[in-house]
Design a protein around this motif. Sequence first.
Motif, PDB file in Angstrom:
ATOM      1  N   ALA A  87      45.420  44.171 -39.844  1.00  0.00           N
ATOM      2  CA  ALA A  87      44.999  45.026 -40.720  1.00  0.00           C
ATOM      3  C   ALA A  87      46.423  45.801 -41.203  1.00  0.00           C
ATOM      4  N   GLU A  88      47.032  46.406 -40.164  1.00  0.00           N
ATOM      5  CA  GLU A  88      48.205  47.105 -40.366  1.00  0.00           C
ATOM      6  C   GLU A  88      49.188  46.270 -41.247  1.00  0.00           C
ATOM      7  N   ARG A 145      39.286  43.658 -25.989  1.00  0.00           N
ATOM      8  CA  ARG A 145      40.450  44.995 -26.475  1.00  0.00           C
ATOM      9  C   ARG A 145      41.608  44.251 -27.183  1.00  0.00           C
ATOM     10  N   GLU A 146      41.738  43.046 -26.768  1.00  0.00           N
ATOM     11  CA  GLU A 146      43.063  42.253 -27.284  1.00  0.00           C
ATOM     12  C   GLU A 146      42.746  41.687 -28.816  1.00  0.00           C
ATOM     13  N   GLN A 147      41.565  41.153 -29.084  1.00  0.00           N
ATOM     14  CA  GLN A 147      40.964  41.180 -30.110  1.00  0.00           C
ATOM     15  C   GLN A 147      41.133  42.265 -31.133  1.00  0.00           C
ATOM     16  N   VAL A 148      40.706  43.419 -30.640  1.00  0.00           N
ATOM     17  CA  VAL A 148      40.694  44.519 -31.504  1.00  0.00           C
ATOM     18  C   VAL A 148      42.067  44.870 -31.663  1.00  0.00           C
ATOM     19  N   ARG A 149      42.950  44.788 -30.692  1.00  0.00           N
ATOM     20  CA  ARG A 149      44.323  45.094 -30.963  1.00  0.00           C
ATOM     21  C   ARG A 149      44.909  44.333 -32.057  1.00  0.00           C
ATOM     22  N   GLN A 150      44.646  42.905 -31.929  1.00  0.00           N
ATOM     23  CA  GLN A 150      45.223  41.954 -32.974  1.00  0.00           C
ATOM     24  C   GLN A 150      44.844  42.149 -34.297  1.00  0.00           C
ATOM     25  N   ALA A 151      43.378  42.581 -34.300  1.00  0.00           N
ATOM     26  CA  ALA A 151      42.802  42.811 -35.630  1.00  0.00           C
ATOM     27  C   ALA A 151      43.620  44.258 -36.204  1.00  0.00           C
ATOM     28  N   ALA A 152      43.641  45.089 -35.480  1.00  0.00           N
ATOM     29  CA  ALA A 152      44.541  46.291 -36.048  1.00  0.00           C
ATOM     30  C   ALA A 152      45.945  46.093 -36.379  1.00  0.00           C
ATOM     31  N   VAL A 153      46.717  45.042 -35.402  1.00  0.00           N
ATOM     32  CA  VAL A 153      48.065  44.698 -36.052  1.00  0.00           C
ATOM     33  C   VAL A 153      47.966  44.063 -37.305  1.00  0.00           C
TER      34      VAL A 153
END
Length: 139
Positions: free
Chosen positions: A88-89, A78-86
């Motif tokens: 990408a944003e 989840r943290e990896q996905v969160r960091q990837a989303a940040v």
Amino acid sequence: MSAFQIPGFQERQQAAARARSAALAKYKARLPVDESVLAERTARRVAREKAEAEKKAAARRAREAAARAKEEAVEAKREQVRQAAVAAEAVVKAERDAEVQARADAKAKKREERLLWTEEDRKAARDARYAARKARRAR
């Protein structure tokens, strides 16, 4: 051949009494249990129950550890996905900012160029727009 007769109440009572006395005689005929044998059986039973309890506790600890590890892995994902989303944003925002800046620069450059145009340049630009409009309508 005689028909089957349903036993009466007294016959059933006598049969039950005979069965009780036979069970009592069988119980009294048993050999007495030796105290040392009884203690040994009890010790074996206690040891078996203790081993079972330890085995169950070890299995429970292993399940809990596996569940904890799985939850940690899920949280890491989840943290990896969160960091990837940040990330990408941030990339999208940077691209958007760059695009806005490029448009502003192009608009400023075009404005500066128009200030330098002569009357003939303005007329040529107007004629080019007119020709383009005619070409679009002709299609």
